[in-house]
Design an enzyme around this catalytic site. Structure first.
Site, PDB file in Angstrom:
ATOM      1  N   TYR A 154      45.484 -32.840  43.925  1.00 62.14           N
ATOM      2  CA  TYR A 154      45.069 -34.151  44.420  1.00 62.14           C
ATOM      3  C   TYR A 154      46.129 -35.164  44.026  1.00 62.14           C
ATOM      4  O   TYR A 154      46.488 -35.267  42.848  1.00 62.14           O
ATOM      5  CB  TYR A 154      43.711 -34.545  43.811  1.00 62.14           C
ATOM      6  N   ASP A 256      54.131 -36.069  40.092  1.00 63.14           N
ATOM      7  CA  ASP A 256      52.951 -36.931  40.022  1.00 63.14           C
ATOM      8  C   ASP A 256      52.412 -36.820  38.600  1.00 63.14           C
ATOM      9  O   ASP A 256      51.771 -35.839  38.237  1.00 63.14           O
ATOM     10  CB  ASP A 256      51.901 -36.470  41.047  1.00 63.14           C
ATOM     11  N   LYS A 283      46.594 -44.579  35.607  1.00 66.40           N
ATOM     12  CA  LYS A 283      45.704 -44.374  34.459  1.00 66.40           C
ATOM     13  C   LYS A 283      46.228 -44.944  33.127  1.00 66.40           C
ATOM     14  O   LYS A 283      46.174 -46.148  32.922  1.00 66.40           O
ATOM     15  CB  LYS A 283      45.382 -42.889  34.353  1.00 66.40           C
TER      16      LYS A 283
HETATM   17  C1  LIG Z   1      47.316 -36.560  39.914  1.00 68.92           C
HETATM   18  C2  LIG Z   1      46.736 -37.775  40.552  1.00 68.92           C
HETATM   19  N1  LIG Z   1      47.468 -38.463  41.429  1.00 68.92           N
HETATM   20  C3  LIG Z   1      47.003 -39.587  42.018  1.00 68.92           C
HETATM   21  C4  LIG Z   1      45.733 -40.044  41.732  1.00 68.92           C
HETATM   22  C5  LIG Z   1      45.223 -41.285  42.397  1.00 68.92           C
HETATM   23  O1  LIG Z   1      45.075 -42.302  41.459  1.00 68.92           O
HETATM   24  P1  LIG Z   1      44.027 -43.501  41.718  1.00 68.92           P
HETATM   25  O2  LIG Z   1      42.671 -42.936  41.572  1.00 68.92           O
HETATM   26  O3  LIG Z   1      44.376 -44.515  40.680  1.00 68.92           O
HETATM   27  O4  LIG Z   1      44.307 -43.996  43.101  1.00 68.92           O
HETATM   28  C6  LIG Z   1      44.930 -39.355  40.826  1.00 68.92           C
HETATM   29  C7  LIG Z   1      43.565 -39.820  40.513  1.00 68.92           C
HETATM   30  O5  LIG Z   1      42.788 -39.184  39.863  1.00 68.92           O
HETATM   31  C8  LIG Z   1      45.448 -38.185  40.223  1.00 68.92           C
HETATM   32  O6  LIG Z   1      44.712 -37.473  39.348  1.00 68.92           O
END
Ligand SMILES: Cc1ncc(COP(=O)(O)O)c(C=O)c1O
Length: 446
Positions: A154, A256, A283
């Site tokens: 994700y 990521d 985060k």
């Molecule tokens: C690995 C990863 N990338 C991107 C995101 C997206 O972040 P946000 O929820 O702040 O949009 C998340 C969210 O959990 C994530 O775990």
């Protein structure tokens, strides 16, 4: 005869009447009573009124030990005094401005100093925007369109990347070169055509996918620790291999690190010693306030430089780098010393080894994945290294454990993933492992 799950749900419902009432009210105004599906669970989620250290209090006054930390965000626990002070001081000076504030300079400096690949960084408000912008950067820089991502990863809620996130196995193709599957209706038809899928942690298969499409690829995007499938650490040879192959073929490598930044002082790239071209953050770096960030090599990031009217790529955002998030972010990063990471790593390892010992003692077909402060329960005897092995989880057992732990006074994510913060102690971990044992005993493992 009532099942174990029904019994756990009955206990849960009886203990949380105010949350149920709030949920019923909420469903009148928000679809499903919720505005964030990732934190929903049946029959209703808890409504939280207070977080302090490791403790969450809900609308019924129940207190539970939190191992979610707002999806890995709150690495110093809830309401750390230094961060609360920094945010309170900022409140007295203004919530947002139509110009940068000094704190955003310090924030960027802290990020670039500690993350090996960051020459320059830009702040946004979510991890979703971070991956959106990093993908855009890769396309603009290379002039190419297509991407490779891993099955079961994700990377946020936008079209380009909501592909093969939790694909139904009967639509997902073969394990070595999986098909691109749109996550849900509404995603642009072309998004799935623009992305090729590789299995996580299998460098031989990933290399084949990358080489086959090398001429069209702008970037390979990878989460060094796969969060969604249970905090599965990337194998060093997988991440090193992706770097070697993308370097050879002139394709950008995007890490990521929205979750994985948490595993070391300089993030996952510091932990693994693999340097990506671009990195996405979220985060932790916002200290509990809404945040995202992306950055990388000067050469790429200079596309955003507006000096002299010369920006190649436009980038706006009313709340980008806002002073409230900057205050929380600076304070959090300044408090996150190498010693704190050592503590988190040791406590995480302590937790994982205690869980493994419990599963062996009770002879239950379960495992635990994770690295540093991150962990997840796996309801399978198969070693979980990627999406297909993750898919062998027993989903009924997962639900029993999740609700059972809430009844025991512990909160995990609804996928039974968790993480420790610097506020957790070995006593918290011991009590948690005991609670996992209690739920398993109620489920018939003795
Ligand atoms: C690995 C990863 N990338 C991107 C995101 C997206 O972040 P946000 O929820 O702040 O949009 C998340 C969210 O959990 C994530 O775990």
């Amino acid at each position: 005869m009532t099942t174990q799950l029904e019994q756990e749900l009955a206990t849960y419902t009886a203990a949380n009447p105010k949350s149920e009432e709030l949920h019923n009210r909420a469903t009148e105004y928000m679809p499903g009573g919720d505005t964030r599906n990732s934190i929903f669970w049946d029959p209703f989620p808890l409504y939280i009124t207070d977080g302090n250290g490791t403790t969450l209090t809900d609308a019924d006054g129940n207190k539970r030990t939190d191992f979610v930390n707002n999806m890995t965000t709150l690495i110093l626990g809830h309401r750390p005094p230094e961060v609360v002070l920094a945010v309170s001081e900022q409140v007295n000076h203004g919530l947002s401005f139509p110009a940068p504030s000094p704190s955003v300079v310090r924030w960027a400096e802290l990020m670039c100093e500690r993350v090996p690949s960051l020459d320059k960084v830009r702040f946004v408000n979510t991890g979703t925007e971070a991956t959106l912008n990093a993908i855009r950067a890769a396309r603009a820089f290379t002039g190419k369109q297509k991407l490779v991502k891993c099955e079961g990863a994700y990377h946020g809620n936008h079209d380009a990347i909501q592909i093969s996130v939790v694909p139904p196995l009967d639509q997902a193709g073969n394990a070595e070169s999986p098909d691109s599957v749109k996550a849900f209706p509404g995603i642009s038809e072309t998004a799935a055509d623009d992305i090729y899928i590789a299995p996580f942690n299998d460098i031989v298969a990933a290399e084949k996918v990358i080489r086959e499409h090398a001429d069209e690829l702008a970037a390979v995007i990878v989460e060094p620790v796969n969060g969604q499938c249970g905090m599965i650490p990337g194998k060093p040879e997988f991440l090193e291999g992706l770097r070697r192959i993308t370097d050879e073929l002139g394709i950008l490598l995007i890490f990521d690190e929205v979750i994985a930044f948490r595993i070391a002082y300089g993030g996952a790239q510091d932990y693994y010693g693999v340097t990506p071209d671009l990195t996405c953050f979220g985060k932790v770096v916002g200290g509990g306030m809404p945040v995202g960030a992306f950055g990388g090599r000067d050469e790429i990031m200079s596309m955003w430089d507006p000096r002299g009217g010369s920006a190649t790529v436009q980038h706006a955002g009313t709340f980008n780098g806002n002073p409230m998030t900057a205050a929380a972010g600076v304070s959090t990063l300044e408090n996150l010393t190498p010693e704190k990471y050592e503590y988190l790593e040791q406590l995480g390892e302590y937790l994982r080894s205690k869980l493994r010992a419990l599963f062996a003692e009770l002879e239950v077909p379960m495992g635990v994945t994770g690295v540093a402060s991150l962990f997840a329960l796996q309801f399978t005897s198969t070693e979980v290294v990627d999406y297909r092995t993750f898919a062998t989880n027993d989903k009924n057992m997962l639900k029993i454990m999740f609700i059972g732990l809430l009844n025991e006074g512990f909160v995990m994510s609804n996928r039974c993933a968790g993480n420790v913060s610097t506020a957790h102690t070995e006593e918290d971990v011991d009590a948690f492992v005991e609670a996992v044992g209690n739920v398993l005993r109620r489920a018939g493992y003795a």
